[in-house]
Design an enzyme around this catalytic site. Structure first.
Site, PDB file in Angstrom:
ATOM      1  N   GLU A 197     -10.025   1.120  -2.373  1.00  0.00           N
ATOM      2  CA  GLU A 197      -9.781   1.343  -3.813  1.00  0.00           C
ATOM      3  C   GLU A 197     -10.917   0.768  -4.665  1.00  0.00           C
ATOM      4  O   GLU A 197     -10.694   0.084  -5.650  1.00  0.00           O
ATOM      5  CB  GLU A 197      -8.457   0.697  -4.241  1.00  0.00           C
ATOM      6  N   GLY A 198     -12.135   1.052  -4.236  1.00  0.00           N
ATOM      7  CA  GLY A 198     -13.312   0.513  -4.897  1.00  0.00           C
ATOM      8  C   GLY A 198     -13.657  -0.803  -4.249  1.00  0.00           C
ATOM      9  O   GLY A 198     -12.860  -1.735  -4.273  1.00  0.00           O
ATOM     10  N   PHE A 258      -2.706  10.529  -0.551  1.00  0.00           N
ATOM     11  CA  PHE A 258      -3.737  10.840  -1.537  1.00  0.00           C
ATOM     12  C   PHE A 258      -5.060  10.968  -0.805  1.00  0.00           C
ATOM     13  O   PHE A 258      -5.528   9.994  -0.204  1.00  0.00           O
ATOM     14  CB  PHE A 258      -3.767   9.681  -2.540  1.00  0.00           C
ATOM     15  N   SER A 301       0.835  -1.202   0.000  1.00  0.00           N
ATOM     16  CA  SER A 301       0.000   0.000   0.000  1.00  0.00           C
ATOM     17  C   SER A 301       0.868   1.251   0.000  1.00  0.00           C
ATOM     18  O   SER A 301       0.597   2.217  -0.721  1.00  0.00           O
ATOM     19  CB  SER A 301      -0.914   0.039   1.226  1.00  0.00           C
TER      20      SER A 301
END
Lengths: 258, 411
Positions: B368-369, B133, B95
């Protein structure tokens, strides 16, 4: 300051070795690596290059598969590679040393690096033999190296002490564990290594024939796997003191180790 | 220290190039020698192993696909193999690398100004700076378009307000790529650590990705220079473009976890003697589990590899990546659960690298979805019908139209 690093490609130290026809290792499906002591040799040569400039040429004698090992050394920072094609497996140490010495003569060099021994065969012969063939000083099983102007200083561990040696150049250094901590190949190095052409030579290119290098003095008569481990013996239960006595009795009377 | 032999049931290695295999080997050695000996402790102590960052940077693991700035310029398959090996170590480590490369360096490199690139890319590649992010918010995950964080232009500055949550590397980052609505349009901003009005807090009590830093980011009238806007960003598709990069890496990474747990389960089952002096690997039910695992890993490898080849040809679509991420994480989690079964009680102890992967993959499944959202993306690709928003009730429709009218009246 130019260095040559002679590397041997050996079976992965964790590979399960199988024997073919009682005389040699069966290479089918076997994974090969750069002999671990040669990694210390390569790292030291790269550090000398980083400090003083010049080239690091890796040289290996063997079948086509050794190109993979040379490629790995280029990825770690060697600048040139020379592959001497031939069946190194059927040569003895002197044959390999003769081949490498002949190859090294055509490569500019100030320092020659080897691992202190090739893992697997563990003879510790090739480096010293090359030094003798070329008439160079040899510093063996080195744990620390300083490269000065026209001379080198090497440290080596001997029984109960550290020996410090000085020699002129060119010289042969065989690397011991502890000389340095080898780096990982960088991804940039891997990509750059793709662009370097590995020079190849044959024995005739070096003025040698197969018969010059093949087991002139030493012949492999047989190769055998170590015997399977037997089950061992378990001493059941009871007081620790009683069990200890029984173990001691076994060591003295049956194993006769005391 | 045992080295990882790899998992290759149908000679998939023959589909990789020599340099792709060398990249994999160098990262594999790094993970065996530097990561596996320390990772259980890091996981137990809930600490990210910061000391690995300089080594990873020196190897060139950050921004490895970039061709400029002296970076390696690897292809996408080699990049995928890096992710695979890192995640065989730990999902948290992968990650970190995913975020640094795919979610920070990628948007700066792709959407940033020359000045932004020249300043940040070398620093991020060398590990001197760490990035994070910020897209997900406390109230919006699967639907990032509804984000509340906003940016207001004020002279030569932008002023940010809002909060982000579940941000990997948040509290250790030197620069945050933050997505905010500027006059209704989602745009990306670079916010540096220490900027007044910008603060972070750790998410505490995680039972997953413990060897990874996860934080909340807060922006309270946080004033940043106008030049910190990523100039090319102009809508939701920009952060989603970053996510496609990261999800591609996850599809490979999850295979690494699956390979790790499979390898452990095979070793264990062959050495664990139970009935009649036989190893449990001789039992049909154990073999059934191992057969399922190796089959699914092999299918996952082929899927990841084909995605990589398409990506290198510029043909990879987000809905392809959805399939890779969704499938490979799903099967990796199932492999981890089966491996845990095979190890019995030992499967829940961090003496063995099983339960850590299993817990990590629970996060990977929904970050991430989520698994479900990726299924909807695939469903949309197959049918042409997006199924994300259920039809609004008449009441909700009425309220929404009243809200729009009220907003229009305010203007």
């Amino acid at each position: 300051m130019n260095s040559v690093v002679c590397i041997a490609q050996v079976p992965d130290t964790e590979a399960r070795i199988k024997i073919a026809d009682g005389r040699r290792i069966d290479e089918t499906g076997l994974k090969f690596i750069v002999s671990p002591y040669d990694e210390f040799a390569l790292e030291e040569a790269i550090r000398v290059k980083e400090a003083k400039g010049g080239d690091v040429t890796v040289v290996s004698f063997g079948p086509d598969r050794v190109q993979q090992a040379l490629r790995e050394c280029l990825a770690r920072g060697a600048t040139k590679a020379l592959h001497i094609k031939g069946e190194s497996g059927s040569a003895d140490a002197l044959g390999i040393a003769k081949t490498l010495a002949a190859a090294i003569r055509s490569v500019p060099h100030d320092l020659l690096f080897f691992g202190k021994q090739g893992v697997g065969t563990d003879n510790s012969l090739v480096g010293p033999m090359v030094a003798e063939l070329l008439g160079y000083p040899q510093l063996n099983v080195v744990t620390h190296l300083e490269v000065g102007e026209g001379k080198i200083t090497a440290h080596r561990e001997i029984e109960g002490a550290e020996e410090i040696l000085e020699a002129s150049m060119p010289a042969v250094i065989t690397a011991q564990k502890g000389l340095n901590e080898p780096r990982y190949a960088s991804l940039k190095g891997i990509m750059a290594a793709k662009k370097i052409t590995i020079e190849t030579k044959t024995l005739p290119d070096l003025g040698l024939q197969e018969s010059d290098i093949h087991h002139q003095r030493v012949t492999v008569v047989a190769l055998e796997l170590p015997p399977e481990k037997s089950g061992g013996r378990k001493i059941d239960g009871g007081e620790p003191a009683t069990a200890a006595k029984e173990i001691l009795k076994y060591i003295r009377e049956e194993a006769k180790a005391l | 220290m045992a080295t990882f032999p790899g998992v290759d049931y149908i000679e998939i290695d023959s589909l990789f190039s020599e340099d792709e295999l060398m990249v994999r080997q160098t990262v594999r050695d790094f993970v065996d020698e530097e990561v596996l000996p320390i990772i259980e402790h890091a996981h137990r102590e809930e600490k990210f192993p910061m000391h690995l960052i300089p080594k990873m940077a020196e190897m060139g693991l950050f921004g490895a696909t970039i061709h400029e700035y002296g970076l390696p310029g690897l292809n996408q398959v080699a990049y995928g193999l890096i992710m695979q090996e890192l995640e065989r170590g730990d999902s948290g480590l992968r990650s970190f690398a995913s975020v640094q490369s795919g979610l920070v360096m990628y948007p700066i490199y792709t959407y940033g100004s020359k000045e932004q690139k020249d300043f940040w890319i070398p620093k991020l590649a060398s590990g001197e700076s760490i990035g994070c992010f910020g897209l997900t918010e406390p109230d919006f995950g699967s639907n990032p378009g509804a984000m509340r964080t906003n940016a207001r232009r004020d002279g030569d500055s932008w002023i940010l307000n809002g909060a982000k949550s579940w941000i990997t590397n948040g509290s250790i980052a030197d620069v945050a790529v933050v997505w905010a609505k500027a006059e209704g349009t989602i745009r990306g901003f670079l916010v540096e650590k220490g900027t007044p009005g910008f603060s972070t807090a750790l998410h505490m009590g995680k039972f997953s990705l413990r060897a990874s830093v996860t934080s909340q980011l807060f922006f309270e009238d946080c004033r940043i220079p106008a030049k910190n806007l990523l100039p090319e960003t102009n809508g939701l598709k920009y952060p989603l473009g970053c996510l496609t990069q990261a999800r591609y890496g996850i599809a490979w990474g999850a295979l690494g976890s699956a390979m790790g747990v499979f390898n452990t389960a095979v070793q264990y089952s062959k050495s664990r003697i139970q009935f009649g002096g036989q190893p449990i690997a001789s039992h049909q039910l154990v073999q059934n589990k191992l057969a399922w695992m190796i089959t699914e890993i092999t299918k996952g490898q082929l899927l990841a590899l084909q995605m990589g080849r398409l990506k290198d040809q510029g043909k990879l679509k987000p809905h392809h990546v959805s399939m890779g991420k969704m499938n490979n994480v799903h099967i990796a989690l199932e492999c981890a659960r089966m491996a845990r079964d095979i190890l019995g009680a030992n499967g829940i102890s961090d003496e063995y690298p099983i339960i850590r992967h299993m817990l990590n993959l629970e996060s990977v499944k929904t970050y991430e979805g989520t698994h479900d959202i990726h299924n909807l993306i695939i469903g949309e690709a197959v049918t042409g019908i997006p199924a994300y928003n259920p039809p609004m009730s008449a009441q909700a429709e009425k309220e929404a139209s009243e809200r729009r009218a009220a907003e229009a009246a305010k203007k």
